[in-house]
Design a protein around this motif. Structure first.
Motif, mmCIF file in Angstrom:
data_model
loop_
_atom_site.group_PDB
_atom_site.id
_atom_site.type_symbol
_atom_site.label_atom_id
_atom_site.label_comp_id
_atom_site.label_asym_id
_atom_site.label_seq_id
_atom_site.Cartn_x
_atom_site.Cartn_y
_atom_site.Cartn_z
ATOM 1 N N MET A 1 14.365 -8.214 -0.682
ATOM 2 C CA MET A 1 13.096 -8.946 -0.484
ATOM 3 C C MET A 1 12.277 -8.263 0.607
ATOM 4 S SD MET A 1 11.753 -11.572 -1.844
ATOM 5 C CE MET A 1 10.379 -12.663 -1.602
ATOM 6 N N GLN A 2 11.007 -7.996 0.289
ATOM 7 C CA GLN A 2 10.139 -7.373 1.280
ATOM 8 C C GLN A 2 9.664 -8.403 2.288
ATOM 9 O OE1 GLN A 2 7.188 -4.714 0.547
ATOM 10 N NE2 GLN A 2 8.675 -3.230 -0.128
ATOM 11 N N ALA A 3 9.215 -7.901 3.446
ATOM 12 C CA ALA A 3 8.599 -8.809 4.412
ATOM 13 C C ALA A 3 7.267 -9.289 3.845
ATOM 14 C CB ALA A 3 8.379 -8.088 5.731
ATOM 15 N N SER A 4 6.836 -10.484 4.249
ATOM 16 C CA SER A 4 5.604 -11.048 3.724
ATOM 17 C C SER A 4 4.415 -10.176 4.123
ATOM 18 C CB SER A 4 5.405 -12.452 4.277
ATOM 19 O OG SER A 4 4.067 -12.830 4.119
ATOM 20 N N PRO A 5 3.532 -9.822 3.161
ATOM 21 C CA PRO A 5 2.368 -9.016 3.520
ATOM 22 C C PRO A 5 1.301 -9.809 4.252
ATOM 23 C CG PRO A 5 2.311 -9.572 1.205
ATOM 24 C CD PRO A 5 3.610 -10.092 1.734
ATOM 25 N N LEU A 6 1.490 -11.114 4.351
ATOM 26 C CA LEU A 6 0.479 -11.924 5.028
ATOM 27 C C LEU A 6 0.789 -12.124 6.508
ATOM 28 C CD1 LEU A 6 0.055 -14.566 2.224
ATOM 29 C CD2 LEU A 6 -1.549 -12.810 2.834
ATOM 30 N N VAL A 162 -11.263 -9.622 0.799
ATOM 31 C CA VAL A 162 -10.094 -9.714 -0.079
ATOM 32 C C VAL A 162 -9.937 -8.442 -0.901
ATOM 33 C CG1 VAL A 162 -9.153 -10.957 -2.033
ATOM 34 C CG2 VAL A 162 -10.110 -12.190 -0.135
ATOM 35 N N ARG A 163 -11.058 -7.816 -1.294
ATOM 36 C CA ARG A 163 -10.977 -6.608 -2.116
ATOM 37 C C ARG A 163 -10.271 -5.492 -1.359
ATOM 38 N NH1 ARG A 163 -16.102 -5.715 -2.699
ATOM 39 N NH2 ARG A 163 -16.201 -7.138 -4.450
ATOM 40 N N PHE A 165 -8.407 -5.689 1.418
ATOM 41 C CA PHE A 165 -7.029 -6.074 1.741
ATOM 42 C C PHE A 165 -6.137 -5.980 0.516
ATOM 43 C CE2 PHE A 165 -4.236 -9.866 1.455
ATOM 44 C CZ PHE A 165 -3.226 -9.400 2.273
ATOM 45 N N GLY A 166 -6.577 -6.558 -0.593
ATOM 46 C CA GLY A 166 -5.742 -6.595 -1.788
ATOM 47 C C GLY A 166 -5.425 -5.212 -2.317
ATOM 48 N N ASN A 167 -6.420 -4.325 -2.348
ATOM 49 C CA ASN A 167 -6.174 -2.994 -2.887
ATOM 50 C C ASN A 167 -5.200 -2.205 -2.034
ATOM 51 O OD1 ASN A 167 -7.679 -2.206 -5.356
ATOM 52 N ND2 ASN A 167 -9.315 -3.192 -4.242
ATOM 53 N N MET A 169 -3.176 -3.246 0.405
ATOM 54 C CA MET A 169 -1.859 -3.878 0.551
ATOM 55 C C MET A 169 -1.048 -3.747 -0.729
ATOM 56 S SD MET A 169 -0.189 -6.839 -0.321
ATOM 57 C CE MET A 169 -1.603 -7.709 -0.927
ATOM 58 N N SER A 170 -1.679 -3.962 -1.902
ATOM 59 C CA SER A 170 -0.891 -3.894 -3.135
ATOM 60 C C SER A 170 -0.387 -2.479 -3.373
ATOM 61 C CB SER A 170 -1.719 -4.371 -4.314
ATOM 62 O OG SER A 170 -2.813 -3.520 -4.514
ATOM 63 N N PHE A 173 2.616 -2.101 -1.216
ATOM 64 C CA PHE A 173 3.659 -2.981 -1.738
ATOM 65 C C PHE A 173 4.349 -2.333 -2.927
ATOM 66 C CE2 PHE A 173 5.096 -7.231 -3.140
ATOM 67 C CZ PHE A 173 5.497 -7.709 -1.914
#
Lengths: 223, 80
Positions: A1-6, A162-163, A165-167, A169-170, A173
């Motif tokens: 399990m990865q650490a939470s990205p948040l 969000v754009r 961060f999401g790009n 971070m994903s 990940f």
């Protein structure tokens, strides 16, 4: 399990203030950018040497892009948007270095940048059109559009955050997951893709900030 | 089924179905841009800049779904 990205990792405390990993990375990037700019612009000449020619190419390319979007002289916007672009390129690409996590992969850094864009949109808008003219531009084309225009101010800032961060971070990940599942050299094509995506996201963030500011100063159609 | 397993299934559904719409939209946008560039190669710079901004707008929808999925997995307000 990865650490939470948040959640962000706290490195040390400065008095009562906890200092997290993205903040330290951001300080390092600021140091590199600021110190590098100071070193590179110390001896500017009319007949440029190689170092100054490269700098001029970068600055001319950025100001040309801004001029293409807003359709007027980009002089007053160049410092903000150029810094934003160079910082984002450095921040997105810093995740490639071993042991460094891109600061834009935590939600605080994109949030701070989006707030900077939000505030400067209104600053440039008021400066270009005056307070009354700028406020009146929210009621265009009809007064009934006022709530939607106000709402779009908030939602577009949120989606800017969000754009990015999401790009970023994903991307990190997915690389982490593939590394955990498949082994050592398998994620290398994904990391190459991540470099391309980081550059594209830096470009998109800057262009969108330019479009928003252009709409506020009245040279671009509001979108 | 407790909240945890339901959240995992819901996150998978959110990402998988949330990717369909933006994928179709981006495909249409890129096809239209290709068409436009083939007809008018001299306008390629403007077209690709507009295309990138538009793709970013479309892609945001998929990213929203991803964020919802991450919230469900890592910051679920209903899982004690």
């Amino acid at each position: 399990m990865q650490a939470s990205p948040l959640a962000s990792e706290i490195l040390f405390h400065l008095g009562p203030v906890p200092i997290s990993r993205p903040v330290v990375t951001t300080w390092a990037i600021m140091l590199v950018l600021g110190g590098g700019s100071w070193l590179l612009t110390r001896r500017l000449a009319v007949h440029p040497d190689r170092r100054q020619a490269v700098l001029e190419v970068v600055v001319t390319a950025i100001s040309g892009q801004i001029r293409d979007v807003i359709g007027r002289e980009p002089r007053s916007l160049l410092s903000l948007l150029g810094t934003l672009f160079l910082f984002l390129v450095m921040a997105n690409l810093s995740g490639v270095l071993p042991g460094v996590k891109a600061p834009t992969a935590q939600i605080e850094t994109p949030a701070a940048l989006a707030v900077i864009v939000f505030v400067s949109v209104h600053w440039y808008g008021v400066r270009a059109q005056g307070l009354g003219g700028y406020l009146a531009s929210f009621a265009r084309p009809k007064l009934i559009m006022l709530p939607l225009n106000l709402l779009s101010e908030v939602t577009r800032t949120f989606s800017l955050m969000v754009r990015l961060f999401g790009n970023v971070m994903s991307g990190e990940f997915v690389i982490g997951l593939v590394l955990a599942l498949a082994g050592l050299f398998v994620p290398i094509p994904l990391m190459a893709l991540e470099i391309l995506l980081g550059l594209v996201q830096a470009y998109i963030f800057t262009i969108l900030a330019t479009v928003f500011i252009g709409a506020a100063i009245g040279s671009v159609e509001k979108g | 089924m407790d909240v945890h397993s339901i959240s995992i299934i819901a996150a998978a559904i959110a990402v998988s179905f949330g990717a369909i719409g933006p994928a179709l939209g981006e495909g249409r946008a890129v096809a239209a841009a290709m068409d436009a560039i083939a007809r008018q190669p001299e306008a390629a710079g403007t077209i690709s800049r507009t295309l990138f901004v538009g793709l970013a707008m479309i892609e945001t929808m998929a990213i929203y779904c991803l964020v919802i999925a991450l919230l469900l997995l890592f910051a679920n307000p209903y899982a004690g």
